[in-house]
Design a protein around this motif. Structure first.
Motif, short mmCIF file in Angstrom:
data_model
loop_
_atom_site.label_atom_id
_atom_site.label_comp_id
_atom_site.label_asym_id
_atom_site.label_seq_id
_atom_site.Cartn_x
_atom_site.Cartn_y
_atom_site.Cartn_z
N LEU A 1 10.23 5.31 -24.62
CA LEU A 1 10.91 5.44 -25.92
C LEU A 1 11.53 4.11 -26.36
CD1 LEU A 1 12.61 8.92 -25.58
CD2 LEU A 1 10.85 8.28 -27.25
N ASP A 2 12.17 3.43 -25.43
CA ASP A 2 12.78 2.14 -25.77
C ASP A 2 11.74 1.17 -26.31
OD1 ASP A 2 15.27 3.00 -24.98
OD2 ASP A 2 15.23 1.95 -23.05
N VAL B 1 6.65 11.68 -26.68
CA VAL B 1 7.25 10.35 -26.77
C VAL B 1 6.73 9.64 -28.02
CG1 VAL B 1 7.29 8.06 -25.72
CG2 VAL B 1 7.69 10.08 -24.31
#
Length: 183
Positions: free
Chosen positions: A114-115, A181
């Protein structure tokens, strides 16, 4: 939402800033591939953007496909580095861990993905979204070299977390995690 072209000007690139011709070509290629995709990019545009001649682009990379794969490689190395920082382990090292450790590992893996997808400037995410929506010549190689190993690691983790699942169910669970995601 900003257009791919405007995002390309802000994209983090794999080359070193102020580097030599090869690094400038990589930086320019990353921005052009993100903005235009593999099919829309030209070696001429990349060379012009890098302030290099076309022959230098061919000298350093041989072809547009090889340059594209080098850009993709740099993005995937960043992803792999982030996953390593977050505690990702190869499938063969998943089995001896406790359930709690496996759950934490999955949480860190999802967090790292996700980052990378939401952090500015997001070149990796844009490049992969372009590949998924309009596959280029490099997609089979990207899948073989980068996506498949990540998929296998996630499937090993899912399989260990839920050992009663059949192989097909493990694959569906892993795809579901990645799909959530991405979306």
């Amino acid at each position: 939402m900003a257009s791919p072209a405007s995002q390309a000007s802000r994209v983090e690139t794999p080359g070193r800033p102020g580097g030599g011709t090869r690094e400038r070509l990589l930086e320019a290629a990353a921005a052009v591939f993100v903005a235009r995709g593999y099919r829309g990019a030209t070696m001429r545009e990349i060379a012009e953007r890098a302030r290099a001649n076309l022959a230098a682009a061919h000298y350093h990379f041989g072809s547009k496909k090889e340059l594209y794969l080098e850009v993709a490689r740099s993005y995937f190395e960043k992803l792999e580095g982030r996953l390593t920082e977050e505690g990702a382990v190869p499938p063969e090292h998943v089995w001896p861990r406790s359930r709690l450790a496996l759950e934490e590992l999955l949480e860190r893996r999802v967090g790292a993905l996700l980052d990378l997808l939401v952090e500015a400037p997001g070149g990796h995410a844009i490049l992969m979204q372009r590949e998924l929506s309009d596959p280029g010549e490099g997609l089979p190689e990207i899948v073989r070299r980068f996506v498949d190993p990540q998929r296998r690691e996630l499937e090993a983790l899912v399989s260990r977390l839920e050992p009663t699942l059949a192989r097909e169910e493990v694959e569906r669970c892993a795809r579901s995690i990645v799909g959530q995601v991405w979306f």
